[in-house]
Scaffold this motif. Structure first.
Motif, PDB file in Angstrom:
ATOM      1  N   LYS A 155      56.794 -18.288 -80.477  1.00 49.84           N
ATOM      2  CA  LYS A 155      56.299 -18.542 -79.131  1.00 49.84           C
ATOM      3  C   LYS A 155      56.076 -17.236 -78.377  1.00 49.84           C
ATOM      4  O   LYS A 155      55.089 -17.077 -77.652  1.00 49.84           O
ATOM      5  CB  LYS A 155      57.267 -19.423 -78.345  1.00 49.84           C
ATOM      6  CG  LYS A 155      56.797 -19.640 -76.909  1.00 49.84           C
ATOM      7  CD  LYS A 155      57.742 -20.438 -76.063  1.00 49.84           C
ATOM      8  CE  LYS A 155      57.194 -20.516 -74.629  1.00 49.84           C
ATOM      9  NZ  LYS A 155      58.052 -21.329 -73.737  1.00 49.84           N
ATOM     10  N   GLU A 160      49.292 -18.942 -76.610  1.00 51.40           N
ATOM     11  CA  GLU A 160      49.782 -20.243 -76.180  1.00 51.40           C
ATOM     12  C   GLU A 160      49.096 -21.382 -76.933  1.00 51.40           C
ATOM     13  O   GLU A 160      49.732 -22.361 -77.329  1.00 51.40           O
ATOM     14  CB  GLU A 160      49.555 -20.408 -74.673  1.00 51.40           C
ATOM     15  CG  GLU A 160      50.121 -21.692 -74.108  1.00 51.40           C
ATOM     16  CD  GLU A 160      49.940 -21.794 -72.607  1.00 51.40           C
ATOM     17  OE1 GLU A 160      50.054 -22.921 -72.068  1.00 51.40           O
ATOM     18  OE2 GLU A 160      49.683 -20.755 -71.966  1.00 51.40           O
ATOM     19  N   SER A 164      51.013 -24.064 -79.448  1.00 46.24           N
ATOM     20  CA  SER A 164      51.015 -25.483 -79.107  1.00 46.24           C
ATOM     21  C   SER A 164      50.441 -26.348 -80.224  1.00 46.24           C
ATOM     22  O   SER A 164      50.674 -27.562 -80.256  1.00 46.24           O
ATOM     23  CB  SER A 164      50.234 -25.723 -77.820  1.00 46.24           C
ATOM     24  OG  SER A 164      48.861 -25.394 -78.000  1.00 46.24           O
ATOM     25  N   ARG A 214      65.122 -26.469 -73.551  1.00 45.36           N
ATOM     26  CA  ARG A 214      64.517 -25.994 -72.299  1.00 45.36           C
ATOM     27  C   ARG A 214      65.171 -24.694 -71.833  1.00 45.36           C
ATOM     28  O   ARG A 214      64.495 -23.785 -71.334  1.00 45.36           O
ATOM     29  CB  ARG A 214      64.634 -27.067 -71.217  1.00 45.36           C
ATOM     30  CG  ARG A 214      63.731 -28.278 -71.453  1.00 45.36           C
ATOM     31  CD  ARG A 214      63.712 -29.213 -70.250  1.00 45.36           C
ATOM     32  NE  ARG A 214      62.911 -30.396 -70.524  1.00 45.36           N
ATOM     33  CZ  ARG A 214      61.583 -30.455 -70.449  1.00 45.36           C
ATOM     34  NH1 ARG A 214      60.899 -29.377 -70.079  1.00 45.36           N
ATOM     35  NH2 ARG A 214      60.936 -31.574 -70.717  1.00 45.36           N
ATOM     36  N   LEU A 218      61.887 -23.333 -74.918  1.00 44.79           N
ATOM     37  CA  LEU A 218      61.030 -24.139 -75.791  1.00 44.79           C
ATOM     38  C   LEU A 218      60.746 -25.496 -75.156  1.00 44.79           C
ATOM     39  O   LEU A 218      60.800 -26.545 -75.797  1.00 44.79           O
ATOM     40  CB  LEU A 218      61.689 -24.310 -77.169  1.00 44.79           C
ATOM     41  CG  LEU A 218      61.797 -23.045 -78.028  1.00 44.79           C
ATOM     42  CD1 LEU A 218      62.566 -23.323 -79.317  1.00 44.79           C
ATOM     43  CD2 LEU A 218      60.407 -22.483 -78.356  1.00 44.79           C
ATOM     44  N   GLU A 219      60.414 -25.455 -73.874  1.00 43.22           N
ATOM     45  CA  GLU A 219      60.179 -26.702 -73.140  1.00 43.22           C
ATOM     46  C   GLU A 219      58.965 -27.469 -73.654  1.00 43.22           C
ATOM     47  O   GLU A 219      58.897 -28.705 -73.555  1.00 43.22           O
ATOM     48  CB  GLU A 219      60.006 -26.414 -71.646  1.00 43.22           C
ATOM     49  CG  GLU A 219      58.864 -25.472 -71.275  1.00 43.22           C
ATOM     50  CD  GLU A 219      59.234 -24.004 -71.432  1.00 43.22           C
ATOM     51  OE1 GLU A 219      58.315 -23.160 -71.320  1.00 43.22           O
ATOM     52  OE2 GLU A 219      60.405 -23.693 -71.678  1.00 43.22           O
ATOM     53  N   GLU A 220      57.976 -26.759 -74.248  1.00 47.16           N
ATOM     54  CA  GLU A 220      56.791 -27.440 -74.779  1.00 47.16           C
ATOM     55  C   GLU A 220      57.169 -28.472 -75.835  1.00 47.16           C
ATOM     56  O   GLU A 220      56.546 -29.534 -75.934  1.00 47.16           O
ATOM     57  CB  GLU A 220      55.819 -26.432 -75.410  1.00 47.16           C
ATOM     58  CG  GLU A 220      55.329 -25.339 -74.492  1.00 47.16           C
ATOM     59  CD  GLU A 220      56.190 -24.092 -74.572  1.00 47.16           C
ATOM     60  OE1 GLU A 220      55.695 -23.017 -74.233  1.00 47.16           O
ATOM     61  OE2 GLU A 220      57.370 -24.208 -74.985  1.00 47.16           O
ATOM     62  N   ILE A 221      58.173 -28.163 -76.620  1.00 48.26           N
ATOM     63  CA  ILE A 221      58.615 -29.078 -77.674  1.00 48.26           C
ATOM     64  C   ILE A 221      59.187 -30.356 -77.067  1.00 48.26           C
ATOM     65  O   ILE A 221      58.946 -31.461 -77.560  1.00 48.26           O
ATOM     66  CB  ILE A 221      59.647 -28.376 -78.580  1.00 48.26           C
ATOM     67  CG1 ILE A 221      58.953 -27.270 -79.397  1.00 48.26           C
ATOM     68  CG2 ILE A 221      60.348 -29.369 -79.493  1.00 48.26           C
ATOM     69  CD1 ILE A 221      59.889 -26.419 -80.221  1.00 48.26           C
ATOM     70  N   CYS A 222      59.910 -30.211 -75.959  1.00 47.64           N
ATOM     71  CA  CYS A 222      60.504 -31.381 -75.300  1.00 47.64           C
ATOM     72  C   CYS A 222      59.429 -32.259 -74.669  1.00 47.64           C
ATOM     73  O   CYS A 222      59.541 -33.495 -74.679  1.00 47.64           O
ATOM     74  CB  CYS A 222      61.481 -30.924 -74.223  1.00 47.64           C
ATOM     75  SG  CYS A 222      62.780 -29.821 -74.805  1.00 47.64           S
ATOM     76  N   ASP A 223      58.395 -31.627 -74.139  1.00 49.40           N
ATOM     77  CA  ASP A 223      57.363 -32.365 -73.397  1.00 49.40           C
ATOM     78  C   ASP A 223      56.518 -33.272 -74.286  1.00 49.40           C
ATOM     79  O   ASP A 223      55.773 -34.111 -73.779  1.00 49.40           O
ATOM     80  CB  ASP A 223      56.457 -31.388 -72.649  1.00 49.40           C
ATOM     81  CG  ASP A 223      57.197 -30.648 -71.534  1.00 49.40           C
ATOM     82  OD1 ASP A 223      58.246 -31.158 -71.090  1.00 49.40           O
ATOM     83  OD2 ASP A 223      56.733 -29.568 -71.127  1.00 49.40           O
ATOM     84  N   THR A 224      56.609 -33.092 -75.592  1.00 55.31           N
ATOM     85  CA  THR A 224      55.837 -33.924 -76.528  1.00 55.31           C
ATOM     86  C   THR A 224      56.761 -34.790 -77.388  1.00 55.31           C
ATOM     87  O   THR A 224      56.452 -35.094 -78.532  1.00 55.31           O
ATOM     88  CB  THR A 224      54.953 -33.047 -77.432  1.00 55.31           C
ATOM     89  OG1 THR A 224      55.785 -32.089 -78.122  1.00 55.31           O
ATOM     90  CG2 THR A 224      53.896 -32.306 -76.624  1.00 55.31           C
ATOM     91  N   SER A 228      56.623 -31.902 -82.611  1.00 60.15           N
ATOM     92  CA  SER A 228      56.408 -30.733 -83.474  1.00 60.15           C
ATOM     93  C   SER A 228      57.603 -30.444 -84.372  1.00 60.15           C
ATOM     94  O   SER A 228      57.489 -29.698 -85.348  1.00 60.15           O
ATOM     95  CB  SER A 228      56.091 -29.496 -82.632  1.00 60.15           C
ATOM     96  OG  SER A 228      57.172 -29.165 -81.781  1.00 60.15           O
TER      97      SER A 228
END
Length: 582
Positions: A155, A160, A164, A214, A218-224, A228
């Motif tokens: 990351k 970005e 993602s 978070r 690595l908040e992007e992973i939580c948001d989906t 991933s």
């Protein structure tokens, strides 16, 4: 039942340097093993990368080779299982194609960051500074050999958009992904090493710890919904235990492997855990009920058996019915092998690699190698013979007396257990100017002694924490070294059992995963894995501690010095750092 059929199963092992295929029959006998070296790239110091495309090519070669060697029809192969190193693999969520891990441009065909890659030092420090509860289940702190620090590194270094698009797989799950044509999106029990807490542990509901991810960025992973990483079990992903039916071999993969489409695939495990499966069931009468005070029930006896899987590095695996927390030992992990049981994983960062380094950097190595070849011995047999002859020549009571005042501490590659200190290095007391083969033999024996004494340190630390280890089941090429195995038995004061298939215990264990998967019924239920292990394991050989009191006393004294060398090094570092305000 599938076990009544006379057929074959294949275990596929992907290690640090090679891919192997192991063909076993319905009795668990190994019919053939084939090996092929896999590519390993080192773009810069402490960076190690591989390619799943290259690995899959090697897997296809070795599977076809075993079938061709024994003229086995693909229709007679009922199941396959995978194991692999605990390495991070990347694929695109849009195309399912590999994604490069090679910075700064990320345009290579290498999509695997190998377990021994140490690029994520800063990220590991960030993670460990959180003191999150998940760290309590990986030995107190996360190792930079694990995968979450590597994901955070990606990351921090990828664009970005590229980050993602990534799907992250443990290498063994990536192989299942390829074998099923991408139809399986789930995760094996190996995720327990990556900040995942099974449902019910510490109040975990989804498994993945959102607050932890978070906090480290690595908040992007939580948001989906953790898509991933494999998703949430029962929602958008599947959490599979070892050997559970993971899916069927797709047409493309079957054609490449030379197998039949639809062949059942068992959920894979890390290579060391496959070694546990292929080792702890070895049939040897070592009177464990006397040693442990337990019944003769094999399923209970397994809690007193430490599997030592010795290769480039060495893993020390202990199962327990409940969680046992040991400083510097990874885990405890629940559900990694048997549902509801816990595994602890100690380890030595380098054993085979340490021996290789010590031998090949000594001035007398080439001369010793040539003499070994002339006598049709390998280098270890040659040096063991030289040591025994030296003991006779110098009229000492045992080989250990040759190094009574030689003290070697060998954490040349850092310490995995029980210190968990990557800054640890080596030291020697008793260094002389001897550059002869005899000098090489002394240094070599000192290295064997170090490996044995550090094994004792790990075993003692685990038992002091609540494990009840009473015997060691050891596999890997180092088992052929009788001096080393005997040293470990005497140092730990417990029997060491070596399985029949010393070199192939890991891929033999992987094949057992295929046996379990092949037993799947129309409700998705499979045969109990311990029943498979018990049925498929072969007789082994036991080594017992020395009864010579002089040798026992000498090794005990050397252990005191070993511990002092271990602790003193850290004191020396602290003295210098304090003086220089580092």
């Amino acid at each position: 039942m599938i076990q009544d059929k006379k057929g074959y199963y294949i275990g596929i092992d992907v290690g640090t340097g090679s891919a192997r295929a192991c063909l076993i029959d319905h009795n668990g006998e190994i019919v053939d093993v084939a090996s092929e070296n896999v590519g390993l790239w080192q773009p810069q110091q402490e960076y190690y990368e591989q390619s799943t495309s290259d690995i899959w090519r090697c897997i296809c070669l070795v599977v076809r080779r075993t079938l061709d060697n024994k003229k086995i029809s693909p229709e007679l192969v009922y199941g396959i299982g995978f194991d692999a190193t605990c390495s991070l693999s990347l694929f695109s969520s849009k195309t399912n194609e590999p994604v490069s891990v090679t910075g700064p441009d990320f345009i290579s065909d290498r999509n695997v960051i190998l377990w021994l890659d140490h690029r994520a030092t800063e990220e590991t420090e960030i993670i460990n500074n959180t003191s999150h509860k998940v760290l309590h289940y990986i030995g107190g702190k996360m190792s930079l050999e694990m995968e979450i620090p590597k994901i955070l590194w990606l990351k921090n270094n990828m664009s970005e958009a590229m980050f993602s698009d990534c799907k992250f797989y443990d290498l063994v799950d990536a192989l299942t992904h390829i074998a099923t044509g991408g139809e399986v999106r789930g995760f094996s029990s190996m995720v327990c090493k990556q900040g995942y807490l099974p449902k019910g542990v510490e109040g975990s509901v989804t498994g993945w710890q959102e607050d932890f991810l978070r906090e480290i960025g690595l908040e992007e992973i939580c948001d989906t919904s953790f898509e991933s990483l494999g998703g949430i079990n029962g929602k958008n992903g599947r959490h599979l235990h070892a050997g559970e039916f993971a899916g069927n071999l797709c047409e493309k993969a079957a054609q490449e492997l030379g197998l039949s489409a639809g062949t059942p695939i068992g959920s894979g495990v890390i290579d060391a855990y496959a070694g546990w499966i292929g080792t702890v069931g070895a049939k040897v009468d070592i009177n464990e009920s006397t040693l442990t005070g337990s019944s003769s029930d094999d399923r209970k006896e397994v809690f007193s058996r430490l599997a030592v899987v010795a290769g480039t590095s060495t893993c020390h695996l202990a199962m327990s019915p409940g969680p046992v927390f040991t400083p510097g030992v990874w885990g405890p992990y629940r559900d990694t092998i048997f549902p509801g049981c816990w595994m602890a994983e100690g380890g030595q960062s380098a054993t085979g690699q340490l021996l290789k380094h010590i031998l090949e950097t000594h001035p007398a190595f080439e001369e010793a190698q040539k003499k070994a070849e002339r006598t049709e011995m390998n280098i270890f047999e040659f040096l063991n013979t030289r040591l025994r002859n030296l003991a006779v020549e110098r009229k000492v009571s045992c080989v250990a007396d040759l190094v009574r005042h030689f003290f070697f501490y060998g954490d040349l590659f850092g310490n995995r257990s029980p210190l968990g200190d990557s800054k640890m290095t080596g030291s020697i007391v008793g260094l002389s100017s001897d550059t002869s083969i005899n000098g090489l033999a002394i240094l070599y024996y000192g290295t064997l002694e170090f490996i044995a004494l550090q094994t004792k340190q790990i075993v003692d630390t685990m038992n002091d924490s609540g494990h009840q280890i009473r015997s060691i089941f050891m596999s890997g090429s180092q088992c052929q070294n009788e001096i080393l195995v005997s040293l470990i038995a005497t140092a730990c004061n417990m029997p060491v059992v070596v399985p029949r298939y010393v070199h192939a215990a890991v891929c033999h264990g992987a094949a057992m995963l295929g046996v379990k998967a092949a037993s799947v019924d129309d409700k998705g239920k499979t045969e109990d894995l311990w029943d498979v292990i018990n049925r498929m394991s072969q007789p082994g050989k036991a080594f017992y501690p020395s009864e010579a009191q002089h040798e026992i006393a000498l090794l005990a004294a050397k252990y005191e010095v070993f511990i002092d060398q271990c602790l003193r090094q850290r004191e020396y570092r602290a003295i210098v750092d304090k003086a220089t305000r580092y």
